[in-house]
Scaffold this active site. Structure first.
Site, PDB file in Angstrom:
ATOM      1  N   THR A  71       0.851  -1.197   0.000  1.00  0.00           N
ATOM      2  CA  THR A  71       0.000   0.000   0.000  1.00  0.00           C
ATOM      3  C   THR A  71       0.884   1.245   0.000  1.00  0.00           C
ATOM      4  OG1 THR A  71      -1.750  -1.154   1.190  1.00  0.00           O
ATOM      5  CG2 THR A  71      -1.804   1.249   1.288  1.00  0.00           C
ATOM      6  N   ASN A 150      -5.235  -9.809  -7.731  1.00  0.00           N
ATOM      7  CA  ASN A 150      -5.426 -10.410  -6.406  1.00  0.00           C
ATOM      8  C   ASN A 150      -6.735 -11.168  -6.263  1.00  0.00           C
ATOM      9  OD1 ASN A 150      -6.050  -7.508  -6.653  1.00  0.00           O
ATOM     10  ND2 ASN A 150      -7.035  -7.776  -4.666  1.00  0.00           N
ATOM     11  N   GLN A 178       0.975  -9.887  -5.541  1.00  0.00           N
ATOM     12  CA  GLN A 178       0.393 -11.239  -5.509  1.00  0.00           C
ATOM     13  C   GLN A 178       1.265 -12.296  -6.171  1.00  0.00           C
ATOM     14  OE1 GLN A 178      -2.145 -12.519  -3.949  1.00  0.00           O
ATOM     15  NE2 GLN A 178      -3.004 -10.642  -3.105  1.00  0.00           N
ATOM     16  N   SER A 199       5.198  -6.967  -1.239  1.00  0.00           N
ATOM     17  CA  SER A 199       4.918  -7.042   0.189  1.00  0.00           C
ATOM     18  C   SER A 199       5.343  -8.415   0.710  1.00  0.00           C
ATOM     19  CB  SER A 199       3.403  -6.870   0.358  1.00  0.00           C
ATOM     20  OG  SER A 199       3.076  -6.658   1.690  1.00  0.00           O
ATOM     21  N   ALA A 200       5.803  -8.473   1.963  1.00  0.00           N
ATOM     22  CA  ALA A 200       6.335  -9.746   2.485  1.00  0.00           C
ATOM     23  C   ALA A 200       5.258 -10.721   2.958  1.00  0.00           C
ATOM     24  CB  ALA A 200       7.282  -9.455   3.646  1.00  0.00           C
ATOM     25  N   HIS A 201       4.109 -10.172   3.389  1.00  0.00           N
ATOM     26  CA  HIS A 201       3.179 -11.067   4.096  1.00  0.00           C
ATOM     27  C   HIS A 201       2.367 -11.974   3.178  1.00  0.00           C
ATOM     28  CE1 HIS A 201      -0.829  -8.925   3.721  1.00  0.00           C
ATOM     29  NE2 HIS A 201      -0.039  -7.913   3.407  1.00  0.00           N
ATOM     30  N   CYS A 330      -9.197  -6.201   1.615  1.00  0.00           N
ATOM     31  CA  CYS A 330      -9.077  -4.759   1.878  1.00  0.00           C
ATOM     32  C   CYS A 330     -10.368  -4.012   1.592  1.00  0.00           C
ATOM     33  CB  CYS A 330      -7.964  -4.172   1.037  1.00  0.00           C
ATOM     34  SG  CYS A 330      -6.444  -5.104   1.158  1.00  0.00           S
TER      35      CYS A 330
HETATM   36  N1  PMP Z   1      -1.697  -4.751  -3.951  1.00  0.00           N
HETATM   37  C1  PMP Z   1      -2.229  -5.972  -4.083  1.00  0.00           C
HETATM   38  C2  PMP Z   1      -2.409  -6.554  -5.453  1.00  0.00           C
HETATM   39  C3  PMP Z   1      -2.611  -6.689  -2.959  1.00  0.00           C
HETATM   40  O1  PMP Z   1      -3.159  -7.898  -3.089  1.00  0.00           O
HETATM   41  C4  PMP Z   1      -2.431  -6.109  -1.676  1.00  0.00           C
HETATM   42  C5  PMP Z   1      -2.843  -6.841  -0.426  1.00  0.00           C
HETATM   43  N2  PMP Z   1      -4.193  -7.189  -0.384  1.00  0.00           N
HETATM   44  C6  PMP Z   1      -1.865  -4.826  -1.598  1.00  0.00           C
HETATM   45  C7  PMP Z   1      -1.513  -4.186  -2.753  1.00  0.00           C
HETATM   46  C8  PMP Z   1      -1.640  -4.166  -0.277  1.00  0.00           C
HETATM   47  O2  PMP Z   1      -0.518  -4.738   0.331  1.00  0.00           O
HETATM   48  P1  PMP Z   1      -0.121  -4.460   1.837  1.00  0.00           P
HETATM   49  O3  PMP Z   1      -1.012  -5.304   2.665  1.00  0.00           O
HETATM   50  O4  PMP Z   1       1.306  -4.898   1.926  1.00  0.00           O
HETATM   51  O5  PMP Z   1      -0.252  -3.010   2.092  1.00  0.00           O
END
Ligand code: PMP
Length: 372
Positions: A71, A150, A178, A199-201, A330
């Protein structure tokens, strides 16, 4: 309980957690400190993590800017490029199937006077590269197109999109959140991509850490843009703020493990997905349809419509045995803008569920679907 919401987030691997613990206890130094060992150790840990992330992404170490996640990376690059290049132009091209962390940034910029073109997508959520090319103008300063979707798992044709943006001489940003650890990222071979968010998670690393990749030129200079955070000047002045060392270390370890296992992980994800589709087809026949494509996709992500069954009701019923979701965690309150962009009506959107595997899910676990 079978966890099939790995596109939302993943559990931290024990090896990753163990490595992080050191930096949550004894090794508490600030990597920006100097002359004493605690600071040097923290700095070494951050740089070691940077090596692992750069290997996974096929990038140079200096091109990695650690952030708090995708994000932030998306906000940072879109707002930063918009501000820095506003005298050159105020037009940005993106798509209707992007994550809200791109679309909502674009909407914000629209309210500030920027002009945004939201490209239509095909029935699987992909952008037509020719249409993209047609929309690029003299005053276009940025194109932002996600690599893998995603909600649907579809991959955009990043090779072609990268080539188009290179020929048109316009910056290209891609949200690759993703695909990390699921699809090989060949950053060095796609010079048309100027920026990449991740993103790492989503790959068994910790939450609250990610990166923005910024392309360097032949002299090692990064593409300039306005930073989102001003302050201590960390990350080459592009991302001020004391390092979250344990998170960066966790990201590095998750990246190291992903690099080692990428091919095996892809194989596992593909066989898990095939088995689930087999079971679903056997059990539900023509009472289901697939929103996701079966080629050019992120392995292990499928989006299924259970015809005539409300997805919230079904997910609640399934929840003691299977955890899945209606799509993006989200923005789960509103009906999915992605599924609407691919042409589904509201009823079809409300009957759709995403199942997303981890490479560590086992085939035996998938058999639970036989008992539904
Ligand atoms: N971009 C995509 C395509 C995602 O799937 C996500 C997470 N749902 C994000 C951005 C946001 O990532 P983060 O949780 O690391 O802020």
């Amino acid at each position: 309980m079978l966890y099939l919401d790995n596109s939302a987030t993943t559990p931290i691997l024990p090896e990753v957690r163990d490595k992080m613990m050191t930096y949550l206890s004894n090794e508490y130094g600030n990597p920006s400190g100097k002359y004493y060992e605690l600071a040097e150790n923290a700095n070494k840990a951050v740089e070691e993590a940077r090596t692992h992330v750069s290997t996974l992404l096929d990038a140079k170490m200096k091109e990695i800017i650690f952030t708090s996640g995708a994000t932030e990376s998306n906000n940072m690059v879109i707002k930063g490029v918009a501000d820095y290049y506003s005298s050159k132009g105020t037009h940005i091209v993106t798509s209707k199937a992007e994550h809200s962390a791109v679309i909502d940034v674009c909407k914000f910029l629209e309210s500030k006077g920027y002009e945004i073109t939201y490209l239509d997508v095909d029935r699987y959520g992909r952008v037509d590269p020719q249409e993209l090319s047609d929309q690029i103008r003299e005053d276009t300063i940025l194109v932002s197109i996600m690599w893998g979707n995603n909600e649907l798992g579809s991959l955009n044709n990043m090779e072609l999109i990268s080539q188009i943006c290179e020929e048109e001489n316009v910056f290209l940003h891609t949200d690759a959140t993703q695909i990390l650890g699921k699809v090989a990222i060949n950053w060095s071979e796609l010079p048309g991509i100027s920026f990449l968010s991740c993103s790492a998670h989503k790959m068994h690393g910790p939450k609250g850490v990610g990166a923005l990749l910024v392309r360097s030129d032949q002299y090692g200079k990064l593409i300039p843009f306005t930073p989102l955070f001003h302050g201590g000047g960390q990350e080459k002045g592009l991302r001020s703020g004391t390092y979250s060392v344990h998170n960066v270390v966790g990201f590095g370890e998750a990246a190291r493990i992903s690099t080692l296992n990428l091919q095996q992980n892809q194989k596992n994800l593909m066989s898990l997905e095939s088995r689930l589709i087999e079971i679903l087809n056997e059990k539900f026949h023509d009472h289901i349809s697939y929103n996701s494509d079966d080629t050019n996709k992120i392995p292990g992500v499928i989006n299924v419509r259970f015809i005539g069954i409300n997805n919230e009701v079904l997910l609640k019923k399934l929840s003691p045995v299977i955890a899945a979701s209606t799509g993006s965690a989200c923005s789960s309150a509103a009906p999915s803008h992605v599924l609407q962009a691919i042409g589904l009506d509201l009823r079809a959107v409300r009957e759709s569920i995403r199942f997303s595997f981890s490479p560590y899910t086992t085939l035996d676990e998938v058999e639970i679907f036989n008992e539904l």
